[in-house]
Write an enzyme that holds these catalytic residues in place. Structure first.
Site, PDB file in Angstrom:
ATOM      1  N   SER A  90      27.364  34.257  45.189  1.00  0.00           N
ATOM      2  CA  SER A  90      26.943  35.235  44.186  1.00  0.00           C
ATOM      3  C   SER A  90      27.725  36.540  44.380  1.00  0.00           C
ATOM      4  O   SER A  90      28.954  36.514  44.404  1.00  0.00           O
ATOM      5  CB  SER A  90      25.421  35.424  44.267  1.00  0.00           C
ATOM      6  N   MET A  91      27.064  37.680  44.567  1.00  0.00           N
ATOM      7  CA  MET A  91      27.801  38.914  44.803  1.00  0.00           C
ATOM      8  C   MET A  91      28.774  38.750  45.974  1.00  0.00           C
ATOM      9  O   MET A  91      29.879  39.318  45.974  1.00  0.00           O
ATOM     10  CB  MET A  91      26.847  40.071  45.094  1.00  0.00           C
TER      11      MET A  91
END
Length: 247
Positions: A90-91
């Protein structure tokens, strides 16, 4: 080497490869403890601890992905005596990509980048979760299954998690890098077929960001598909290490 940024849960001093793991928004280094245990002694796992959580709770979060990557490269350079393989979810995939760009500028070519659960950096993110209310952020956690029931039910723990989560969302919501030169290392993109925030077609566009090989693996599941397919993900990492090490 001691660093507030790096957790080495299962040191593997004889391993030929270091696997650097970057957490998701609101996440911490401990998320990668099981992966570290499973990969030792074949890979020396370095799990990144961002400021603003757990034992770094008193430190301000960094709300800009490139700035975060600048800080991390300075911390990782001393560990480049062995090849680095980068894994971000994700991030964390955006952070890992920016770190890979900077490592290559320093003359350090990673063995590869595993980009998990995130659309390609060339695509602008159309979500503005950093502006959400606390209730909306909690609903987001439940939707993505990013936090266990204990955290969601404990107001004290939620109060500790939400500031870092909001700051991380501010960083990833504003992140967009369409002009970056392609990496010279391979990219492996991982995604869930039912991920509500990373469409499969958008994840496949990671292919634009490397001049080396690209491979994509789609798993059944949502945003945190890797929790349900941990062993399969580990096999992907081991196979990548085997192939690139044989070259």
């Amino acid at each position: 080497m001691r660093s507030a940024w790096i957790r080495r849960f299962h040191p593997a001093p004889e391993a030929a490869v270091r696997l650097v793991c970057f957490p998701h928004a609101g996440g911490a280094a401990t998320y990668y403890h099981p992966l570290s245990q499973a990969m030792s002694p074949h890979a020396d796992v370095l799990a990144i601890q961002y400021p603003g959580r757990q034992d770094r709770l008193a430190e301000p979060c960094i709300e800009d992905i490139p700035t975060l990557a600048d800080r991390l490269v300075a911390e990782l350079i001393p560990w480049t005596d062995r090849p680095l393989l980068l894994f971000g979810h994700s991030m964390g995939a955006a952070v890992a990509f920016e770190v890979a760009l900077r490592l290559e500028r320093h003359g350090v070519l990673p063995l590869g980048l595993f980009a998990s659960g995130l659309r390609a950096p060339s695509l602008r993110r159309d979500r503005r979760m950093h502006l959400a209310t606390d209730a909306e952020l909690i609903a987001e956690l439940k939707n993505l299954n990013a936090a266990n029931a204990t955290v969601l039910a404990d107001e004290t723990l939620l109060g500790m998690v939400l500031p870092a989560l909001r700051s991380d969302y501010r960083a990833i919501d504003r992140y967009h890098n369409p002009s970056a030169l392609p990496l010279r290392c391979p990219i492996v993109a991982l995604t869930g077929d039912a991920d509500p925030v990373a469409d499969t077609a958008d994840v496949e566009l990671w292919a634009r960001h490397t001049s080396a090989s690209f491979r994509m693996r789609i798993f059944p599941g949502g945003h945190f598909f890797l929790d349900d397919h941990a062993e399969a993900v580990r096999r992907e990492i081991r196979e990548h290490i085997r192939v690139v090490s044989a070259r």
